[in-house]
Scaffold this motif. Sequence first.
Motif, PDB file in Angstrom:
ATOM      1  N   LEU A  84       8.898  73.970  24.397  1.00 56.63           N
ATOM      2  CA  LEU A  84       9.254  74.627  23.135  1.00 56.63           C
ATOM      3  C   LEU A  84       9.735  73.618  22.099  1.00 56.63           C
ATOM      4  O   LEU A  84      10.236  72.550  22.458  1.00 56.63           O
ATOM      5  CB  LEU A  84      10.377  75.644  23.374  1.00 56.63           C
ATOM      6  CG  LEU A  84      10.014  76.885  24.151  1.00 56.63           C
ATOM      7  CD1 LEU A  84      11.264  77.687  24.486  1.00 56.63           C
ATOM      8  CD2 LEU A  84       9.051  77.751  23.348  1.00 56.63           C
ATOM      9  N   PRO A  85       9.614  73.965  20.820  1.00 56.22           N
ATOM     10  CA  PRO A  85      10.220  73.111  19.796  1.00 56.22           C
ATOM     11  C   PRO A  85      11.737  73.085  19.989  1.00 56.22           C
ATOM     12  O   PRO A  85      12.324  74.078  20.438  1.00 56.22           O
ATOM     13  CB  PRO A  85       9.864  73.801  18.479  1.00 56.22           C
ATOM     14  CG  PRO A  85       8.855  74.828  18.796  1.00 56.22           C
ATOM     15  CD  PRO A  85       8.909  75.099  20.261  1.00 56.22           C
ATOM     16  N   PRO A  86      12.389  71.984  19.673  1.00 54.91           N
ATOM     17  CA  PRO A  86      13.824  71.867  19.958  1.00 54.91           C
ATOM     18  C   PRO A  86      14.702  72.867  19.208  1.00 54.91           C
ATOM     19  O   PRO A  86      15.794  73.173  19.651  1.00 54.91           O
ATOM     20  CB  PRO A  86      14.167  70.436  19.550  1.00 54.91           C
ATOM     21  CG  PRO A  86      13.003  69.911  18.815  1.00 54.91           C
ATOM     22  CD  PRO A  86      11.831  70.780  19.106  1.00 54.91           C
ATOM     23  N   ASP A  87      14.239  73.407  18.090  1.00 58.88           N
ATOM     24  CA  ASP A  87      15.082  74.318  17.320  1.00 58.88           C
ATOM     25  C   ASP A  87      15.001  75.766  17.791  1.00 58.88           C
ATOM     26  O   ASP A  87      15.741  76.609  17.309  1.00 58.88           O
ATOM     27  CB  ASP A  87      14.717  74.251  15.841  1.00 58.88           C
ATOM     28  CG  ASP A  87      13.306  74.761  15.580  1.00 58.88           C
ATOM     29  OD1 ASP A  87      12.425  74.555  16.432  1.00 58.88           O
ATOM     30  OD2 ASP A  87      13.085  75.356  14.503  1.00 58.88           O
ATOM     31  N   LEU A  88      14.134  76.066  18.748  1.00 60.77           N
ATOM     32  CA  LEU A  88      13.970  77.464  19.152  1.00 60.77           C
ATOM     33  C   LEU A  88      15.043  77.926  20.134  1.00 60.77           C
ATOM     34  O   LEU A  88      15.536  79.042  20.037  1.00 60.77           O
ATOM     35  CB  LEU A  88      12.580  77.687  19.749  1.00 60.77           C
ATOM     36  CG  LEU A  88      12.149  79.138  19.844  1.00 60.77           C
ATOM     37  CD1 LEU A  88      12.105  79.790  18.473  1.00 60.77           C
ATOM     38  CD2 LEU A  88      10.792  79.248  20.479  1.00 60.77           C
ATOM     39  N   LEU A  89      15.409  77.071  21.072  1.00 56.86           N
ATOM     40  CA  LEU A  89      16.462  77.419  22.026  1.00 56.86           C
ATOM     41  C   LEU A  89      17.779  76.814  21.555  1.00 56.86           C
ATOM     42  O   LEU A  89      17.792  75.732  20.981  1.00 56.86           O
ATOM     43  CB  LEU A  89      16.131  76.891  23.420  1.00 56.86           C
ATOM     44  CG  LEU A  89      15.033  77.627  24.169  1.00 56.86           C
ATOM     45  CD1 LEU A  89      14.760  76.952  25.501  1.00 56.86           C
ATOM     46  CD2 LEU A  89      15.396  79.071  24.398  1.00 56.86           C
TER      47      LEU A  89
END
Length: 162
Positions: free
Chosen positions: A93-98
Amino acid sequence: MALHPAPRREPTYETGSPRVDVPLRYPFRIGRRRIAHIDLIPPTLDDLEVLRSLDGAGPREILAAMSDLDQDQVGLFRWPDVEAALEAARALLPPDLLPVRNSAPLIGTDPEASVASVASEAAPRIPALPTDLDDDETVLPTARADRLVDLVGVSMEGIEHG
């Protein structure tokens, strides 16, 4: 010129794409189907845009977008399995999603330290040197009822009622 757009065709991805298989500590059955693992794949750009558009997309939506399971099936996972799947999903996942992992545990923290940090941020600082309250240039911060109780120990309702 077509009046209706052509139906969207589902893509066929080539094999060998990165996948993460997470075995469940608490496997379960739904009818005849046994769910013993979750096979995570990177979400599509469309899936990411939908997840970002939701107010507070949670583990259910994220894991359903990354697997062949629907949200109802993901909702049946036990919490240790959800945590393990989310940890495995971080790599896809992109780092800003979680949310960022917090190094300080929430349980067992020193309540005095947390109260002090909150009070130091919210309450106005007392100047190091004495100030002249009669001075026209002195501007005091406005007192809010909820902060006054913390500072003085008396509520505004107690003052009004004597």
